[in-house]
Every structure is written in C-alpha cells, then in structure tokens.
Design a protein around this motif. Structure first.
Motif, PDB file in Angstrom:
ATOM      1  N   ASP A   1      -7.370  -9.933  14.950  1.00  0.00           N
ATOM      2  CA  ASP A   1      -6.720  -9.188  16.157  1.00  0.00           C
ATOM      3  C   ASP A   1      -5.234  -9.328  15.699  1.00  0.00           C
ATOM      4  OD1 ASP A   1      -9.195 -10.197  17.008  1.00  0.00           O
ATOM      5  OD2 ASP A   1      -8.561 -11.619  17.677  1.00  0.00           O
ATOM      6  N   ASP A   2      -4.739  -9.376  14.047  1.00  0.00           N
ATOM      7  CA  ASP A   2      -3.139  -9.029  14.427  1.00  0.00           C
ATOM      8  C   ASP A   2      -2.773  -7.526  13.352  1.00  0.00           C
ATOM      9  OD1 ASP A   2      -4.520  -8.595  11.850  1.00  0.00           O
ATOM     10  OD2 ASP A   2      -3.522 -10.342  11.273  1.00  0.00           O
ATOM     11  N   LYS A   3      -3.470  -6.952  14.277  1.00  0.00           N
ATOM     12  CA  LYS A   3      -3.464  -5.018  13.905  1.00  0.00           C
ATOM     13  C   LYS A   3      -3.183  -4.784  12.755  1.00  0.00           C
ATOM     14  CE  LYS A   3      -3.029  -4.949  18.608  1.00  0.00           C
ATOM     15  NZ  LYS A   3      -1.538  -4.421  19.757  1.00  0.00           N
ATOM     16  N   HIS A   4      -3.432  -5.263  11.433  1.00  0.00           N
ATOM     17  CA  HIS A   4      -2.789  -5.453  10.240  1.00  0.00           C
ATOM     18  C   HIS A   4      -4.014  -4.804   8.822  1.00  0.00           C
ATOM     19  CE1 HIS A   4       0.360  -8.024  11.364  1.00  0.00           C
ATOM     20  NE2 HIS A   4       0.889  -6.417  11.085  1.00  0.00           N
ATOM     21  N   ILE A   5      -3.768  -4.007   7.886  1.00  0.00           N
ATOM     22  CA  ILE A   5      -4.527  -3.194   7.312  1.00  0.00           C
ATOM     23  C   ILE A   5      -4.093  -4.508   6.413  1.00  0.00           C
ATOM     24  CG2 ILE A   5      -6.142  -1.779   6.324  1.00  0.00           C
ATOM     25  CD1 ILE A   5      -6.195  -0.116   9.031  1.00  0.00           C
ATOM     26  N   SER A   6      -4.954  -4.345   5.159  1.00  0.00           N
ATOM     27  CA  SER A   6      -4.541  -4.795   4.374  1.00  0.00           C
ATOM     28  C   SER A   6      -5.747  -3.845   3.221  1.00  0.00           C
ATOM     29  CB  SER A   6      -4.835  -5.831   3.689  1.00  0.00           C
ATOM     30  OG  SER A   6      -3.996  -7.160   4.151  1.00  0.00           O
ATOM     31  N   PHE A   7      -4.364  -3.444   2.155  1.00  0.00           N
ATOM     32  CA  PHE A   7      -5.918  -2.435   1.459  1.00  0.00           C
ATOM     33  C   PHE A   7      -4.561  -3.252  -0.436  1.00  0.00           C
ATOM     34  CE2 PHE A   7      -4.183   0.749   4.536  1.00  0.00           C
ATOM     35  CZ  PHE A   7      -5.263   0.854   4.384  1.00  0.00           C
ATOM     36  N   PRO A   8      -5.572  -2.522  -0.918  1.00  0.00           N
ATOM     37  CA  PRO A   8      -6.273  -3.693  -2.380  1.00  0.00           C
ATOM     38  C   PRO A   8      -4.338  -2.439  -3.066  1.00  0.00           C
ATOM     39  CG  PRO A   8      -8.274  -2.955  -2.444  1.00  0.00           C
ATOM     40  CD  PRO A   8      -6.843  -2.507  -1.310  1.00  0.00           C
ATOM     41  N   ALA A   9      -3.718  -3.577  -4.206  1.00  0.00           N
ATOM     42  CA  ALA A   9      -2.875  -2.284  -4.654  1.00  0.00           C
ATOM     43  C   ALA A   9      -3.132  -1.492  -5.456  1.00  0.00           C
ATOM     44  CB  ALA A   9      -1.822  -2.932  -5.562  1.00  0.00           C
ATOM     45  N   ARG A  10      -3.968  -1.087  -5.548  1.00  0.00           N
ATOM     46  CA  ARG A  10      -4.885  -0.239  -6.814  1.00  0.00           C
ATOM     47  C   ARG A  10      -4.346   1.278  -4.987  1.00  0.00           C
ATOM     48  NH1 ARG A  10     -10.189  -0.975 -10.046  1.00  0.00           N
ATOM     49  NH2 ARG A  10     -10.456   0.203  -7.498  1.00  0.00           N
ATOM     50  N   LEU A  11      -5.306   0.547  -4.032  1.00  0.00           N
ATOM     51  CA  LEU A  11      -5.583   1.255  -3.237  1.00  0.00           C
ATOM     52  C   LEU A  11      -3.636   2.128  -2.612  1.00  0.00           C
ATOM     53  CD1 LEU A  11      -7.116   3.472  -1.849  1.00  0.00           C
ATOM     54  CD2 LEU A  11      -7.786   1.923   0.323  1.00  0.00           C
ATOM     55  N   MET A  12      -3.518   1.212  -2.340  1.00  0.00           N
ATOM     56  CA  MET A  12      -1.704   1.772  -2.020  1.00  0.00           C
ATOM     57  C   MET A  12      -1.606   2.986  -3.241  1.00  0.00           C
ATOM     58  SD  MET A  12      -0.531  -2.030  -0.578  1.00  0.00           S
ATOM     59  CE  MET A  12       0.922  -0.940   0.010  1.00  0.00           C
ATOM     60  N   ALA A  13      -0.975   2.275  -4.690  1.00  0.00           N
ATOM     61  CA  ALA A  13      -1.010   3.212  -5.095  1.00  0.00           C
ATOM     62  C   ALA A  13      -1.378   4.645  -5.384  1.00  0.00           C
ATOM     63  CB  ALA A  13      -0.846   3.039  -6.769  1.00  0.00           C
ATOM     64  N   ALA A  14      -2.874   4.343  -4.656  1.00  0.00           N
ATOM     65  CA  ALA A  14      -3.437   5.731  -4.958  1.00  0.00           C
ATOM     66  C   ALA A  14      -3.223   6.877  -4.135  1.00  0.00           C
ATOM     67  CB  ALA A  14      -4.729   6.285  -4.952  1.00  0.00           C
ATOM     68  N   LEU A  15      -2.557   5.755  -3.200  1.00  0.00           N
ATOM     69  CA  LEU A  15      -2.290   7.035  -1.197  1.00  0.00           C
ATOM     70  C   LEU A  15      -0.616   7.148  -1.632  1.00  0.00           C
ATOM     71  CD1 LEU A  15      -4.119   4.334   1.394  1.00  0.00           C
ATOM     72  CD2 LEU A  15      -4.692   6.776   0.850  1.00  0.00           C
ATOM     73  N   ASN A  16      -0.348   6.561  -2.586  1.00  0.00           N
ATOM     74  CA  ASN A  16       0.964   6.674  -2.426  1.00  0.00           C
ATOM     75  C   ASN A  16       1.707   5.560  -1.230  1.00  0.00           C
ATOM     76  OD1 ASN A  16       3.643   7.823  -3.063  1.00  0.00           O
ATOM     77  ND2 ASN A  16       3.849   9.472  -1.939  1.00  0.00           N
ATOM     78  N   LEU A  17       1.647   4.500  -0.574  1.00  0.00           N
ATOM     79  CA  LEU A  17       2.292   3.595   0.120  1.00  0.00           C
ATOM     80  C   LEU A  17       2.450   2.705   0.080  1.00  0.00           C
ATOM     81  CD1 LEU A  17      -1.218   3.668   2.627  1.00  0.00           C
ATOM     82  CD2 LEU A  17       0.872   4.568   2.904  1.00  0.00           C
ATOM     83  N   ARG A  18       3.690   2.207  -0.084  1.00  0.00           N
ATOM     84  CA  ARG A  18       5.084   0.618   0.028  1.00  0.00           C
ATOM     85  C   ARG A  18       4.302  -0.481   0.768  1.00  0.00           C
ATOM     86  NH1 ARG A  18       7.444   4.219   1.093  1.00  0.00           N
ATOM     87  NH2 ARG A  18       8.696   5.936  -0.892  1.00  0.00           N
ATOM     88  N   GLU A  19       4.414  -1.116  -0.095  1.00  0.00           N
ATOM     89  CA  GLU A  19       4.521  -2.328   0.859  1.00  0.00           C
ATOM     90  C   GLU A  19       5.480  -2.901   2.206  1.00  0.00           C
ATOM     91  OE1 GLU A  19       2.546  -6.213   2.061  1.00  0.00           O
ATOM     92  OE2 GLU A  19       1.873  -5.297   0.368  1.00  0.00           O
ATOM     93  N   GLY A  20       4.786  -2.987   3.747  1.00  0.00           N
ATOM     94  CA  GLY A  20       5.445  -2.720   4.635  1.00  0.00           C
ATOM     95  C   GLY A  20       5.049  -1.176   5.158  1.00  0.00           C
ATOM     96  N   GLU A  21       4.872  -0.430   4.935  1.00  0.00           N
ATOM     97  CA  GLU A  21       4.962   0.094   5.008  1.00  0.00           C
ATOM     98  C   GLU A  21       3.893   0.958   6.980  1.00  0.00           C
ATOM     99  OE1 GLU A  21       5.539   5.146   3.232  1.00  0.00           O
ATOM    100  OE2 GLU A  21       4.914   4.025   2.380  1.00  0.00           O
ATOM    101  N   GLU A  22       4.660   1.689   7.829  1.00  0.00           N
ATOM    102  CA  GLU A  22       3.484   2.146   9.045  1.00  0.00           C
ATOM    103  C   GLU A  22       2.967   3.394   8.261  1.00  0.00           C
ATOM    104  OE1 GLU A  22       4.791   0.875  12.917  1.00  0.00           O
ATOM    105  OE2 GLU A  22       6.586  -0.158  11.788  1.00  0.00           O
TER     106      GLU A  22
END
Length: 81
Positions: free
Chosen positions: A9-30
């Motif tokens: 219910d907290d409107k957050h999605i957690s991604f594994p580090a490998r997926l974040m790197a593949a998507l070029n996302l950084r921690e806390g990015e909306e």
C-alpha cells in the motif's frame, strides 16, 4: 532474469540492483510504472514534470493533472500482477 513483485500500500516498487543498473536508474529516482497487458513500462517522472513549468498558468493542464492524480489514487493492482 526473473523479478518477483509483491503488492503493498505504500506506492513503492523495489527493483533488484541488476535491474536498476540495466534501466540506468539510481536509488530514490521517481518513475511511473505503466502496465500494458502483461508488460510494465517505466518512465522517469522528471521529464514529465518539466512540463509543469511550461504550463504553470494553463487551467486545462491543471484539470488534467487533477484527473490523473485521482485516477492514480483509485488504481488497484490486478490480481495477475
């Protein structure tokens, strides 16, 4: 790669580090998650929110943003996700 997503219910999605790197996302990015059939598309919010400055005095844009906010608040996760 398999990713397991659990609803919350907290409107957050957690991604594994490998997926974040593949998507070029950084921690806390909306990002906005868009479900299209059996696929999920991720869009960065910063590019979308830059429109707000250009349309700051546009009443139609304000109404559209309110509509989107209400739709987002009422959206529920389908049982298959």
């Amino acid at each position: 790669m398999t990713v397991v997503v659990k609803s919350s219910d907290d409107k957050h999605i957690s991604f594994p580090a490998r997926l974040m790197a593949a998507l070029n996302l950084r921690e806390g990015e909306e990002v906005k998650a868009i479900v299209e059939g059996s696929n999920i598309r991720i869009a960065r919010l910063d590019k979308f929110l830059k429109l707000r400055g250009a349309l700051s005095n546009d009443e139609a844009f304000d109404r559209a943003m309110e509509f989107l906010e209400q739709a987002w608040e009422s959206w529920t996760v389908p049982a298959s996700v």
